[in-house]
Design a protein around this motif. Sequence first.
Motif, PDB file in Angstrom:
ATOM      1  N   LEU A  19      22.288   3.402   9.935  1.00 31.83           N
ATOM      2  CA  LEU A  19      22.682   2.852   8.476  1.00 31.83           C
ATOM      3  C   LEU A  19      21.645   3.081   8.004  1.00 31.83           C
ATOM      4  CD1 LEU A  19      24.544   1.475   7.126  1.00 31.83           C
ATOM      5  CD2 LEU A  19      24.472  -0.437   8.286  1.00 31.83           C
ATOM      6  N   GLY A  20      20.855   2.419   8.091  1.00 31.09           N
ATOM      7  CA  GLY A  20      19.002   1.701   7.268  1.00 31.09           C
ATOM      8  C   GLY A  20      19.004   3.332   6.243  1.00 31.09           C
ATOM      9  N   GLY A  21      18.458   4.399   7.683  1.00 28.11           N
ATOM     10  CA  GLY A  21      17.566   5.509   7.485  1.00 28.11           C
ATOM     11  C   GLY A  21      18.645   6.374   6.228  1.00 28.11           C
ATOM     12  N   ILE A  22      19.957   6.330   6.688  1.00 21.32           N
ATOM     13  CA  ILE A  22      20.556   7.164   5.759  1.00 21.32           C
ATOM     14  C   ILE A  22      20.860   6.208   4.009  1.00 21.32           C
ATOM     15  CG2 ILE A  22      23.469   7.981   5.431  1.00 21.32           C
ATOM     16  CD1 ILE A  22      24.262   7.950   7.738  1.00 21.32           C
ATOM     17  N   ARG A  23      20.735   5.123   4.599  1.00 23.78           N
ATOM     18  CA  ARG A  23      21.147   4.353   2.923  1.00 23.78           C
ATOM     19  C   ARG A  23      19.502   4.331   2.429  1.00 23.78           C
ATOM     20  NH1 ARG A  23      23.009  -2.199   5.419  1.00 23.78           N
ATOM     21  NH2 ARG A  23      24.839  -1.309   4.034  1.00 23.78           N
ATOM     22  N   ILE A  24      17.993   4.864   3.442  1.00 20.37           N
ATOM     23  CA  ILE A  24      17.051   4.773   2.795  1.00 20.37           C
ATOM     24  C   ILE A  24      17.093   6.476   1.645  1.00 20.37           C
ATOM     25  CG2 ILE A  24      14.550   4.776   3.081  1.00 20.37           C
ATOM     26  CD1 ILE A  24      14.988   3.117   4.858  1.00 20.37           C
ATOM     27  N   GLU A  83       9.998   8.111   7.343  1.00 17.58           N
ATOM     28  CA  GLU A  83      10.392   6.142   7.648  1.00 17.58           C
ATOM     29  C   GLU A  83       9.626   5.595   8.769  1.00 17.58           C
ATOM     30  OE1 GLU A  83      14.140   3.676   8.622  1.00 17.58           O
ATOM     31  OE2 GLU A  83      14.669   5.674   7.788  1.00 17.58           O
ATOM     32  N   ASN A  84       9.493   5.926   8.946  1.00 22.09           N
ATOM     33  CA  ASN A  84       8.622   5.477  10.494  1.00 22.09           C
ATOM     34  C   ASN A  84       6.735   5.493  10.547  1.00 22.09           C
ATOM     35  OD1 ASN A  84       7.654   5.589  14.089  1.00 22.09           O
ATOM     36  ND2 ASN A  84       8.397   3.915  13.442  1.00 22.09           N
ATOM     37  N   LYS A  85       6.178   4.783  11.159  1.00 18.70           N
ATOM     38  CA  LYS A  85       4.824   5.104  10.636  1.00 18.70           C
ATOM     39  C   LYS A  85       3.902   5.541  11.974  1.00 18.70           C
ATOM     40  CE  LYS A  85       0.915   4.016   8.816  1.00 18.70           C
ATOM     41  NZ  LYS A  85       0.388   2.118   9.096  1.00 18.70           N
ATOM     42  N   ALA A  86       5.052   5.039  13.237  1.00 16.24           N
ATOM     43  CA  ALA A  86       4.182   6.390  13.904  1.00 16.24           C
ATOM     44  C   ALA A  86       4.811   8.176  14.334  1.00 16.24           C
ATOM     45  CB  ALA A  86       5.053   5.644  15.611  1.00 16.24           C
ATOM     46  N   ASN A  87       5.229   8.079  13.744  1.00 17.32           N
ATOM     47  CA  ASN A  87       6.220   9.909  13.658  1.00 17.32           C
ATOM     48  C   ASN A  87       5.274  10.175  12.486  1.00 17.32           C
ATOM     49  OD1 ASN A  87       8.026   7.750  14.765  1.00 17.32           O
ATOM     50  ND2 ASN A  87       9.234  10.765  14.417  1.00 17.32           N
ATOM     51  N   TYR A  88       4.525   9.080  11.149  1.00 15.86           N
ATOM     52  CA  TYR A  88       4.354   9.496  10.604  1.00 15.86           C
ATOM     53  C   TYR A  88       2.757   9.507  10.581  1.00 15.86           C
ATOM     54  CZ  TYR A  88       0.486   9.310   6.712  1.00 15.86           C
ATOM     55  OH  TYR A  88      -0.481   9.034   5.999  1.00 15.86           O
ATOM     56  N   GLU A  89       1.724   8.652  11.733  1.00 18.09           N
ATOM     57  CA  GLU A  89       0.012   8.926  12.307  1.00 18.09           C
ATOM     58  C   GLU A  89       0.368  10.381  12.998  1.00 18.09           C
ATOM     59  OE1 GLU A  89      -2.194   7.526  11.387  1.00 18.09           O
ATOM     60  OE2 GLU A  89      -1.736   5.198  10.745  1.00 18.09           O
ATOM     61  N   THR A 120       0.764  -1.274   0.354  1.00 10.84           N
ATOM     62  CA  THR A 120      -0.057  -0.348  -0.398  1.00 10.84           C
ATOM     63  C   THR A 120       0.534   1.312   0.372  1.00 10.84           C
ATOM     64  OG1 THR A 120      -0.107   0.125   2.146  1.00 10.84           O
ATOM     65  CG2 THR A 120      -1.146  -1.295   1.435  1.00 10.84           C
ATOM     66  N   LEU A 121       0.864   2.356  -0.490  1.00 11.65           N
ATOM     67  CA  LEU A 121       1.219   3.676  -0.244  1.00 11.65           C
ATOM     68  C   LEU A 121       0.344   4.222   0.281  1.00 11.65           C
ATOM     69  CD1 LEU A 121       3.347   5.371  -1.260  1.00 11.65           C
ATOM     70  CD2 LEU A 121       2.622   6.064  -3.641  1.00 11.65           C
ATOM     71  N   GLU A 122       0.798   5.089   1.295  1.00 11.49           N
ATOM     72  CA  GLU A 122       0.350   5.823   2.287  1.00 11.49           C
ATOM     73  C   GLU A 122       0.793   7.639   2.331  1.00 11.49           C
ATOM     74  OE1 GLU A 122      -0.472   4.499   6.309  1.00 11.49           O
ATOM     75  OE2 GLU A 122       0.088   2.230   5.616  1.00 11.49           O
ATOM     76  N   TRP A 123      -0.216   8.544   2.170  1.00  9.45           N
ATOM     77  CA  TRP A 123       0.206  10.244   2.262  1.00  9.45           C
ATOM     78  C   TRP A 123      -1.068  10.347   3.339  1.00  9.45           C
ATOM     79  CZ3 TRP A 123      -1.545   7.935  -2.456  1.00  9.45           C
ATOM     80  CH2 TRP A 123      -3.185   8.943  -2.450  1.00  9.45           C
ATOM     81  N   LYS A 124       0.227  11.989   3.681  1.00  9.49           N
ATOM     82  CA  LYS A 124      -1.607  13.119   4.257  1.00  9.49           C
ATOM     83  C   LYS A 124      -0.834  14.281   3.427  1.00  9.49           C
ATOM     84  CE  LYS A 124      -1.723  11.509   8.974  1.00  9.49           C
ATOM     85  NZ  LYS A 124      -0.876  11.741   9.562  1.00  9.49           N
ATOM     86  N   GLY A 125      -2.021  14.768   2.821  1.00 12.04           N
ATOM     87  CA  GLY A 125      -2.060  15.765   2.699  1.00 12.04           C
ATOM     88  C   GLY A 125      -2.933  16.498   1.362  1.00 12.04           C
ATOM     89  N   SER A 126      -3.468  17.531   0.304  1.00 16.27           N
ATOM     90  CA  SER A 126      -3.309  17.772  -0.314  1.00 16.27           C
ATOM     91  C   SER A 126      -3.620  17.633  -2.383  1.00 16.27           C
ATOM     92  CB  SER A 126      -4.221  18.963  -0.747  1.00 16.27           C
ATOM     93  OG  SER A 126      -4.362  19.433  -1.961  1.00 16.27           O
ATOM     94  N   LEU A 127      -3.932  15.882  -2.281  1.00 17.63           N
ATOM     95  CA  LEU A 127      -2.892  15.311  -3.421  1.00 17.63           C
ATOM     96  C   LEU A 127      -4.409  15.169  -4.569  1.00 17.63           C
ATOM     97  CD1 LEU A 127      -0.995  14.016  -5.355  1.00 17.63           C
ATOM     98  CD2 LEU A 127      -1.241  12.343  -4.410  1.00 17.63           C
ATOM     99  N   TYR A 131       4.148   8.306   3.636  1.00 20.99           N
ATOM    100  CA  TYR A 131       5.028   7.341   4.501  1.00 20.99           C
ATOM    101  C   TYR A 131       5.122   6.396   3.723  1.00 20.99           C
ATOM    102  CZ  TYR A 131       5.143   2.632   7.514  1.00 20.99           C
ATOM    103  OH  TYR A 131       5.724   2.108   7.537  1.00 20.99           O
ATOM    104  N   CYS A 132       7.001   6.583   4.264  1.00 19.23           N
ATOM    105  CA  CYS A 132       8.306   5.086   3.473  1.00 19.23           C
ATOM    106  C   CYS A 132       8.201   4.100   4.407  1.00 19.23           C
ATOM    107  CB  CYS A 132       9.271   6.585   3.721  1.00 19.23           C
ATOM    108  SG  CYS A 132      10.568   6.029   2.337  1.00 19.23           S
ATOM    109  N   HIS A 133       8.280   3.435   4.174  1.00 18.89           N
ATOM    110  CA  HIS A 133       8.096   2.225   5.115  1.00 18.89           C
ATOM    111  C   HIS A 133       9.495   1.293   4.911  1.00 18.89           C
ATOM    112  CE1 HIS A 133       7.717   0.141   1.012  1.00 18.89           C
ATOM    113  NE2 HIS A 133       6.876   0.860   0.604  1.00 18.89           N
ATOM    114  N   GLY A 134      10.115   2.156   3.922  1.00 20.15           N
ATOM    115  CA  GLY A 134      11.802   1.805   3.515  1.00 20.15           C
ATOM    116  C   GLY A 134      11.835   1.786   2.540  1.00 20.15           C
TER     117      GLY A 134
END
Length: 406
Positions: A313-318, A261-267, A210-217, A279-282
């Motif tokens: 490391l993962g955050g920088i790579r993403i 990147e993180n769901k909790a922060n996105y919410e 799934t792709l999730e976003w919050k905003g006017s699109l 929301y960037c799951h990875g």
Amino acid sequence: MQCLTKYLIQTADGPAYRSGNLDGMRHPAVDGKMIRAAGGMKKLLEGADELEKAGLIRTERKNLGADIVRIHYPVSAVPELCRRAGVEDPRERQLRWIRTAGKWAGEAEGTFLEPYYEVLLQRLAAGQDVKKPDMEDEDFFRCLNRAAAVDTPVWRRQFSKEVLHDSKLFEKKYQDKVVTVLDQYSPLVEEGMTADDILRVHGIKTYSQTLEWKGSLIYRIGNGSPIDSSVNIFGTVINAQTLEQAVPSAAPGIRRIMLIENKANYESMDFRADTLYIYCHGFFSPKEIKFLGALTETTVENTEYLHWGDMDLGGIRIFLYNQKRLFPKLKPYRMDGDAYADALAAGAGISLEKEKKEKLQKLDAGCMENLKELILENEMEIEQESLLFAEKQGSIKCDVKCEPEY
């Protein structure tokens, strides 16, 4: 006789023989190893006598011919020795494997697997006894070639059913082997991707995407009517099938696009008329990249592109992946030296593992180089989830909703 015959075949077998570059004579000494392989001295003598009468070998004896000290035979006799022993000639097997590899290489022509098959054919031509991949397992090559050519996303079990006629066999037996090759040769793979990530970017879905976003699109599904997501102030979610058909058509009022990147922060982010939170799951899949990449055609020129992820490391790579494949103007958000220091002071750090440290040292972090050096210097990583906890405790003054105004 067969035991001795097989031993003599093994004595000649090797890269030189399998590659067709061995000729002349072989002169193995009769020692404990040969005697044991032949099943004892009596059977060795019997087998040697029979092979010598057939003109395949010549023996060197002592004690009036009662004992054999050495056996002489030409390399050219190996095919006949194999026939007598009921085994495949190693040279013929190698040629058969070369033909097999050539067949699969031809099927993969024009794909990123060409270098893989070039290396495999070189190994076989050099006479290597290839164990990985298993040259007798054609189902592996079927899976590999199909994985490199998926053009329409398919579920993993559907992929397995279509290729192997068994919905679970790919996952059980071939997935790890295929992912290993894709990881090394595919241009779609970035370091740090999981097996699921690697399969997903090649169109093999392992879970509901799934792709999730919050905003006017505003977006369309095919030639359908425009759909305005701004009414969904708590967020919009589209599934994989919709994602394949949907195209963004406008982003009214949007001045900033933020990947989280993180769901909790996105919410935790409130709806804002000027911001599109995604929301960037990875690592995004090709379909997500295609959909999100089209956003740049709908936004104004001075739109800001930000990425908020783990300071590890993962955050920088993403971040680097999204900057390279999605938004070239992407900038890090709350992933700088000040944010790192605040999080560390608030007790949000996690010890850097040795293996991660070694990988981070080798990573070209681009504009994230300063953060990389701070992580290495302090040997501590920061995850986004820990920032939420620190903010609730008051350890970090600025919470997720306190963002710069325009």
